[in-house]
Design a protein around this motif. Structure first.
Motif, PDB file in Angstrom:
ATOM      1  N   GLY A  47      29.548 -33.540 -33.670  1.00  0.00           N
ATOM      2  CA  GLY A  47      28.617 -33.041 -32.669  1.00  0.00           C
ATOM      3  C   GLY A  47      27.906 -34.140 -31.910  1.00  0.00           C
ATOM      4  N   LEU A  48      27.383 -35.142 -32.624  1.00  0.00           N
ATOM      5  CA  LEU A  48      26.679 -36.233 -31.950  1.00  0.00           C
ATOM      6  C   LEU A  48      27.639 -37.056 -31.092  1.00  0.00           C
ATOM      7  CD1 LEU A  48      24.378 -37.395 -34.901  1.00  0.00           C
ATOM      8  CD2 LEU A  48      23.764 -35.949 -32.953  1.00  0.00           C
ATOM      9  N   ASP A  49      28.885 -37.247 -31.584  1.00  0.00           N
ATOM     10  CA  ASP A  49      29.890 -37.968 -30.796  1.00  0.00           C
ATOM     11  C   ASP A  49      30.253 -37.186 -29.538  1.00  0.00           C
ATOM     12  OD1 ASP A  49      31.016 -40.240 -32.828  1.00  0.00           O
ATOM     13  OD2 ASP A  49      30.463 -38.422 -33.903  1.00  0.00           O
ATOM     14  N   ALA A  50      30.353 -35.846 -29.675  1.00  0.00           N
ATOM     15  CA  ALA A  50      30.691 -35.015 -28.523  1.00  0.00           C
ATOM     16  C   ALA A  50      29.588 -35.061 -27.471  1.00  0.00           C
ATOM     17  CB  ALA A  50      30.948 -33.578 -28.973  1.00  0.00           C
ATOM     18  N   ALA A  51      28.321 -35.068 -27.931  1.00  0.00           N
ATOM     19  CA  ALA A  51      27.206 -35.137 -26.984  1.00  0.00           C
ATOM     20  C   ALA A  51      27.267 -36.428 -26.173  1.00  0.00           C
ATOM     21  CB  ALA A  51      25.883 -35.030 -27.728  1.00  0.00           C
ATOM     22  N   ASP A  52      27.612 -37.527 -26.837  1.00  0.00           N
ATOM     23  CA  ASP A  52      27.732 -38.808 -26.133  1.00  0.00           C
ATOM     24  C   ASP A  52      28.960 -38.842 -25.231  1.00  0.00           C
ATOM     25  OD1 ASP A  52      25.446 -39.746 -27.362  1.00  0.00           O
ATOM     26  OD2 ASP A  52      26.527 -40.701 -29.013  1.00  0.00           O
ATOM     27  N   ARG A  53      30.078 -38.340 -25.720  1.00  0.00           N
ATOM     28  CA  ARG A  53      31.337 -38.410 -24.960  1.00  0.00           C
ATOM     29  C   ARG A  53      31.262 -37.625 -23.662  1.00  0.00           C
ATOM     30  NH1 ARG A  53      36.785 -39.518 -25.832  1.00  0.00           N
ATOM     31  NH2 ARG A  53      38.274 -38.178 -24.724  1.00  0.00           N
ATOM     32  N   PHE A  54      30.655 -36.410 -23.741  1.00  0.00           N
ATOM     33  CA  PHE A  54      30.612 -35.548 -22.567  1.00  0.00           C
ATOM     34  C   PHE A  54      29.241 -35.542 -21.890  1.00  0.00           C
ATOM     35  CE2 PHE A  54      33.861 -33.678 -25.425  1.00  0.00           C
ATOM     36  CZ  PHE A  54      34.976 -33.902 -24.628  1.00  0.00           C
ATOM     37  N   ASP A  55      28.288 -36.352 -22.413  1.00  0.00           N
ATOM     38  CA  ASP A  55      26.964 -36.514 -21.821  1.00  0.00           C
ATOM     39  C   ASP A  55      26.277 -35.175 -21.606  1.00  0.00           C
ATOM     40  OD1 ASP A  55      24.779 -37.857 -20.812  1.00  0.00           O
ATOM     41  OD2 ASP A  55      25.566 -37.918 -18.751  1.00  0.00           O
ATOM     42  N   VAL A  56      26.076 -34.417 -22.729  1.00  0.00           N
ATOM     43  CA  VAL A  56      25.496 -33.079 -22.636  1.00  0.00           C
ATOM     44  C   VAL A  56      24.272 -32.988 -23.540  1.00  0.00           C
ATOM     45  CG1 VAL A  56      27.650 -31.939 -22.018  1.00  0.00           C
ATOM     46  CG2 VAL A  56      27.083 -32.256 -24.441  1.00  0.00           C
ATOM     47  N   ASN A  57      23.394 -31.999 -23.252  1.00  0.00           N
ATOM     48  CA  ASN A  57      22.204 -31.773 -24.064  1.00  0.00           C
ATOM     49  C   ASN A  57      22.512 -30.786 -25.192  1.00  0.00           C
ATOM     50  OD1 ASN A  57      22.309 -29.256 -22.862  1.00  0.00           O
ATOM     51  ND2 ASN A  57      20.551 -29.605 -21.521  1.00  0.00           N
ATOM     52  N   ALA A  58      21.471 -30.370 -25.941  1.00  0.00           N
ATOM     53  CA  ALA A  58      21.666 -29.517 -27.112  1.00  0.00           C
ATOM     54  C   ALA A  58      22.259 -28.162 -26.743  1.00  0.00           C
ATOM     55  CB  ALA A  58      20.335 -29.335 -27.841  1.00  0.00           C
ATOM     56  N   SER A  59      21.772 -27.557 -25.653  1.00  0.00           N
ATOM     57  CA  SER A  59      22.293 -26.251 -25.250  1.00  0.00           C
ATOM     58  C   SER A  59      23.763 -26.327 -24.886  1.00  0.00           C
ATOM     59  CB  SER A  59      21.489 -25.705 -24.066  1.00  0.00           C
ATOM     60  OG  SER A  59      20.150 -25.486 -24.417  1.00  0.00           O
ATOM     61  N   ALA A  60      24.140 -27.354 -24.120  1.00  0.00           N
ATOM     62  CA  ALA A  60      25.537 -27.516 -23.733  1.00  0.00           C
ATOM     63  C   ALA A  60      26.401 -27.832 -24.942  1.00  0.00           C
ATOM     64  CB  ALA A  60      25.667 -28.619 -22.683  1.00  0.00           C
ATOM     65  N   LEU A  61      25.877 -28.602 -25.873  1.00  0.00           N
ATOM     66  CA  LEU A  61      26.630 -28.914 -27.085  1.00  0.00           C
ATOM     67  C   LEU A  61      26.869 -27.657 -27.911  1.00  0.00           C
ATOM     68  CD1 LEU A  61      27.846 -31.063 -28.962  1.00  0.00           C
ATOM     69  CD2 LEU A  61      25.567 -31.349 -29.977  1.00  0.00           C
TER      70      LEU A  61
END
Length: 437
Positions: A47-61
Motif C-alpha cells: 500500500g505505501l509503495d503504491a501510494a508513492d508509485r502512483f502519487d495518490v492520497n489515502a482515499s485514492a489508495l
C-alpha cells in the motif's frame, strides 16, 4: 474408495466417497484459491509503495481495494449461478486466467487508471475461486465433512496471505515493484496447468442431475429460493459481521496504521500482520473441528468472535496514550485471526438450508456479505483519514457501526433458522422411516 483423513468417515447413502483421489482433486482447487489470495492481498503489503508509485492520497489508495472488492462482491451471485450451471472446472479456469492477467497488468501499469482496471480484473477472477472450491468439496467429500473442508480451504487461503506478508513485502524492497508483481503472476500459470490436467468436477458415479435451461426464470428462481431460506440470510449476516475487521486490516489499512499511527518499523508491522494470518490458521482448524462435532456451537462461536474483536479493536483505538503498548497490539492481531474462521460459519448455516443444486447460489449470497462490509469500511476509513488529517482513532471507529448492524440481524434470524433446521430434521427422519428396504 476409502482411506484415512478426509475420506475415512462413515458416509451416508449417496454421499461422495472422499478418500485420496478426492483430496488430490480438491487440492488442485485449493491451490488455485491459494494463488488468488496471494494476488488479492499483495496490495496489503504494497500500500505505501503504491501510494508513492502512483502519487495518490489515502482515499485514492483505498479505491484500489474498494474497486477490487466491489467487483468481487458484485460477482458472487453470478458466479454462484455459473458454478451451479457450468460446474467447477470451467468457472475456475476462467477465474485463473482473469486474476493472472490482472496481476500482470498491475505490475506493468504506468498510470493509476490502468492499475485500477487491473485490480478490477483481478477481483473478477478472484471472485470465481472460493465458491468453486466449496462446491468442489461438496461434490467429492461426505456432507458431514463440510465444516472442516470449508475451514481447511480457508486455512490454505490464509497461507496465501502469509506468502504476501512474508515474501511479497521482502521482494518489493529487494527486487522492486515490476519484478515482484510480474514474478508472482507466474504462479497463476502454474495452477492453470494443474487445473487443466487434474481437476474433475465430481467422482465417477456421482454425476449431478442435468442442469435446467439457464434462462431468466431459472436465475430468478435460484436466487429467490436461496434467499427465502433464513439459513442463507443468517449465513450472509454472519459472514458480513465477522470477516471485515481482519480483511480491512490485512488488505490495506493494517500496515499504515501500525507504521504511521503506532510508530512501528515496517519489519515489526509485517510480523504483526503475519501473526493475524498464523492465528487465523490455528483458529480455523479448531473451529472446523468444534462445529463438525457440535453443530449448536455455530452461533456462539460467531457472536463470541464479534464480541472479542470489538473489545480489542475498541481498546486499541481508544487507548489513552498516543500509541498502544505492544502487548495490546499483539492481542489485537491474535484476535483478528479468528475473524476469518468465524466468517466461514456463515456457510455452515447456508449449506444445510439449500439442496445441492442451489449450493453455489447460496454460497455466493453468503460470501457477498463480508466483502460488502469490507468494501464499505475500506472506503469509510480512507475518507475519514483524509477528512481528519490521518486520525486513525476516528477512522477505525467506523468498524463499530457495521458490527452493530450485523449483530442485530444475526439475533433476528437465529431463532428462525434454528426452527427451520428442526423442521427439516424431523421431515428427513420421517422420510427415512418410510423408505422401503
Amino acid at each position: 474408495m476409502s482411506g484415512r483423513g478426509f475420506g475415512s468417515a462413515v458416509t451416508l447413502p449417496g454421499d461422495p466417497p472422499g478418500g485420496r483421489r478426492a483430496a488430490l482433486v480438491w487440492g488442485v482447487g485449493v491451490a488455485v484459491y491459494f494463488v488468488a489470495v496471494i494476488f488479492r492481498t499483495s496490495l496489503g503489503v504494497a500500500g505505501l509503495d503504491a501510494a508513492d508509485r502512483f502519487d495518490v492520497n489515502a482515499s485514492a489508495l483505498s479505491t484500489f481495494s474498494i474497486l477490487q472488492l466491489l467487483v468481487y462482491a458484485g460477482m458472487q451471485i453470478p458466479v454462484g449461478l455459473m458454478v451451479d450451471r457450468l460446474g467447477t472446472k470451467k468457472v475456475l479456469t476462467l477465474g485463473v486466467v482473469l486474476f493472472t492477467v490482472g496481476q500482470l497488468g498491475f505490475a506493468l501499469s504506468p498510470s493509476y487508471g490502468m492499475a485500477l482496471a487491473s485490480r478490477a480484473l483481478l477481483g473478477c477472477g478472484d471472485a470465481m475461486t472460493f465458491i468453486s472450491v466449496l462446491r468442489l468439496g461438496s461434490r467429492w467429500f461426505p456432507a458431514r465433512r463440510g465444516p472442516l473442508i470449508g475451514q481447511v480451504a480457508a486455512l490454505f487461503g490464509m497461507a496465501g496471505n502469509l506468502v504476501s506478508t512474508l515474501f511479497i513485502a521482502r521482494a518489493l524492497h529487494g527486487m522492486g515493484w515490476t519484478a515482484t508483481f510480474v514474478g508472482s503472476s507466474a504462479a497463476g500459470v502454474v495452477v492453470l496447468v494443474l487445473l487443466l490436467l487434474f481437476l474433475k468436477d465430481h467422482p465417477d458415479g456421482h454425476e449431478p442431475a442435468p442442469a435446467p435451461h439457464a434462462g431468466a426464470a431459472f436465475v430468478r428462481r435460484q436466487i429467490a429460493e436461496s434467499w427465502r431460506e433464513p439459513g442463507t440470510r443468517l449465513g450472509m449476516w454472519v459472514h458480513f459481521t465477522t470477516q471485515f475487521p481482519a480483511m480491512v486490516f490485512l488488505l490495506l489499512w493494517g500496515m499504515p496504521f501500525l507504521v504511521e499511527a503506532q510508530g512501528l518499523s515496517r519489519g515489526v508491522a509485517g510480523e504483526l500482520l503475519t501473526l493475524v494470518v498464523l492465528s487465523n490458521m490455528v483458529v480455523g482448524l479448531a473451529y472446523g473441528q468444534i462445529i463438525a462435532r457440535h453443530h449448536a456451537a455455530r452461533a456462539p462461536l460467531a457472536l463470541g468472535t464479534v464480541a472479542a474483536t470489538a473489545l480489542l479493536w475498541g481498546t486499541t483505538v481508544a487507548y489513552p496514550a498516543d500509541r498502544a503498548p505492544m502487548w495490546l497490539l499483539i492481542t489485537l492481531c491474535a484476535v483478528l485471526g479468528a475473524c476469518g474462521p468465524a466468517s466461514m460459519i456463515g456457510f455452515d448455516f447456508a449449506r444445510p438450508a439449500n439442496p445441492p443444486e442451489r449450493q453455489g447460489t447460496a454460497s455466493g449470497i453468503v460470501n457477498m456479505g463480508g466483502f460488502v462490509a469490507s468494501m464499505t469500511t475500506l472506503l469509510a476509513v480512507g475518507v475519514l483519514l483524509d477528512a481528519t488529517g490521518d486520525n486513525y482513532r476516528i477512522a477505525f471507529s467506523s468498524v463499530f457501526v457495521l458490527e452493530a448492524l450485523g449483530i442485530v440481524q444475526i439475533l433476528r434470524l437465529k431463532a428462525r433458522t434454528a426452527k427451520r433446521e428442526r423442521e427439516r430434521l424431523v421431515a428427513s427422519r420421517v422420510e427415512a422411516v418410510h423408505v422401503p428396504v
